[in-house]
Write a protein that holds these residues in place. Structure first.
Motif, PDB file in Angstrom:
ATOM      1  N   PHE A  18       0.799  -1.223   0.000  1.00  0.00           N
ATOM      2  CA  PHE A  18       0.000   0.000   0.000  1.00  0.00           C
ATOM      3  C   PHE A  18       0.836   1.281   0.000  1.00  0.00           C
ATOM      4  O   PHE A  18       0.291   2.368   0.141  1.00  0.00           O
ATOM      5  N   GLU A  19       2.138   1.161  -0.201  1.00  0.00           N
ATOM      6  CA  GLU A  19       3.016   2.334  -0.228  1.00  0.00           C
ATOM      7  C   GLU A  19       2.604   3.368  -1.264  1.00  0.00           C
ATOM      8  O   GLU A  19       2.651   4.567  -1.015  1.00  0.00           O
ATOM      9  N   THR A  24      -4.854   9.368   1.424  1.00  0.00           N
ATOM     10  CA  THR A  24      -6.142   9.326   2.122  1.00  0.00           C
ATOM     11  C   THR A  24      -6.725   7.925   2.117  1.00  0.00           C
ATOM     12  O   THR A  24      -7.303   7.482   3.107  1.00  0.00           O
ATOM     13  N   LYS A  25      -6.555   7.203   1.013  1.00  0.00           N
ATOM     14  CA  LYS A  25      -7.035   5.828   0.948  1.00  0.00           C
ATOM     15  C   LYS A  25      -6.213   4.923   1.864  1.00  0.00           C
ATOM     16  O   LYS A  25      -6.753   4.044   2.528  1.00  0.00           O
ATOM     17  N   ALA A  26      -4.909   5.148   1.889  1.00  0.00           N
ATOM     18  CA  ALA A  26      -4.044   4.348   2.757  1.00  0.00           C
ATOM     19  C   ALA A  26      -4.423   4.547   4.219  1.00  0.00           C
ATOM     20  O   ALA A  26      -4.468   3.591   4.996  1.00  0.00           O
ATOM     21  N   ASN A  96      -7.367   2.206  -7.022  1.00  0.00           N
ATOM     22  CA  ASN A  96      -6.229   3.126  -7.069  1.00  0.00           C
ATOM     23  C   ASN A  96      -5.504   2.987  -8.403  1.00  0.00           C
ATOM     24  O   ASN A  96      -5.090   3.968  -8.988  1.00  0.00           O
ATOM     25  N   GLY A  97      -5.388   1.759  -8.899  1.00  0.00           N
ATOM     26  CA  GLY A  97      -4.712   1.520 -10.167  1.00  0.00           C
ATOM     27  C   GLY A  97      -5.527   1.971 -11.370  1.00  0.00           C
ATOM     28  O   GLY A  97      -4.984   2.288 -12.412  1.00  0.00           O
ATOM     29  N   LEU A  98      -6.854   1.998 -11.210  1.00  0.00           N
ATOM     30  CA  LEU A  98      -7.716   2.374 -12.328  1.00  0.00           C
ATOM     31  C   LEU A  98      -7.779   3.878 -12.538  1.00  0.00           C
ATOM     32  O   LEU A  98      -8.173   4.342 -13.596  1.00  0.00           O
ATOM     33  N   GLU A  99      -7.417   4.619 -11.519  1.00  0.00           N
ATOM     34  CA  GLU A  99      -7.454   6.066 -11.652  1.00  0.00           C
ATOM     35  C   GLU A  99      -6.358   6.521 -12.592  1.00  0.00           C
ATOM     36  O   GLU A  99      -5.267   5.990 -12.611  1.00  0.00           O
TER      37      GLU A  99
END
Length: 115
Positions: A18-19, A24-26, A96-99
């Motif tokens: 999660f680095e 904010t999501k982390a 997160n990857g789709l953004e």
């Protein structure tokens, strides 16, 4: 391996994963990461116990009489909880990857602008 070592190893692994997630999501999933590490450590200990006792006690005189071991019941509950937590965390990673646009998105946008 000790329970504390399993916990710390899992926590370090998940924190590394999660680095690169948006801060904010982390922060939002911080508790879930800790819960996942906790469940992993608990299951490690339960699995060691189950390796000795087995998951089901069978009556010595009547093989048809069987009783699940409480440790096995808890292990299965923990596995289900762990899988839900991991699935939730994976969903955060996927979002997160789709953004953001990738090269394909740029290609489509350029093609549509040219027509």
């Amino acid at each position: 391996m000790k329970k504390k070592d399993v916990y710390e190893a899992e926590l370090a692994k998940l924190n590394e994963i999660f680095e690169d997630v948006e801060p904010t999501k982390a922060k939002l999933v911080e508790g879930l990461v800790e819960d996942a590490a906790f469940l992993k450590a608990e299951n490690h200990m339960l699995r060691q116990s189950i390796a000795i006792t087995g998951m089901v006690k069978i009556h010595p005189q009547n093989q048809d009489l069987q009783k699940p071991v409480e440790t096995a019941k808890q292990y299965l509950k923990n596995v289900n909880a762990y899988s839900v937590v991991i699935k939730t965390l994976n969903g955060i990673l996927s979002k997160n990857g789709l953004e953001g646009d990738d090269e394909f998105d740029e290609f489509i946008r350029n093609e549509n602008a040219g027509t």
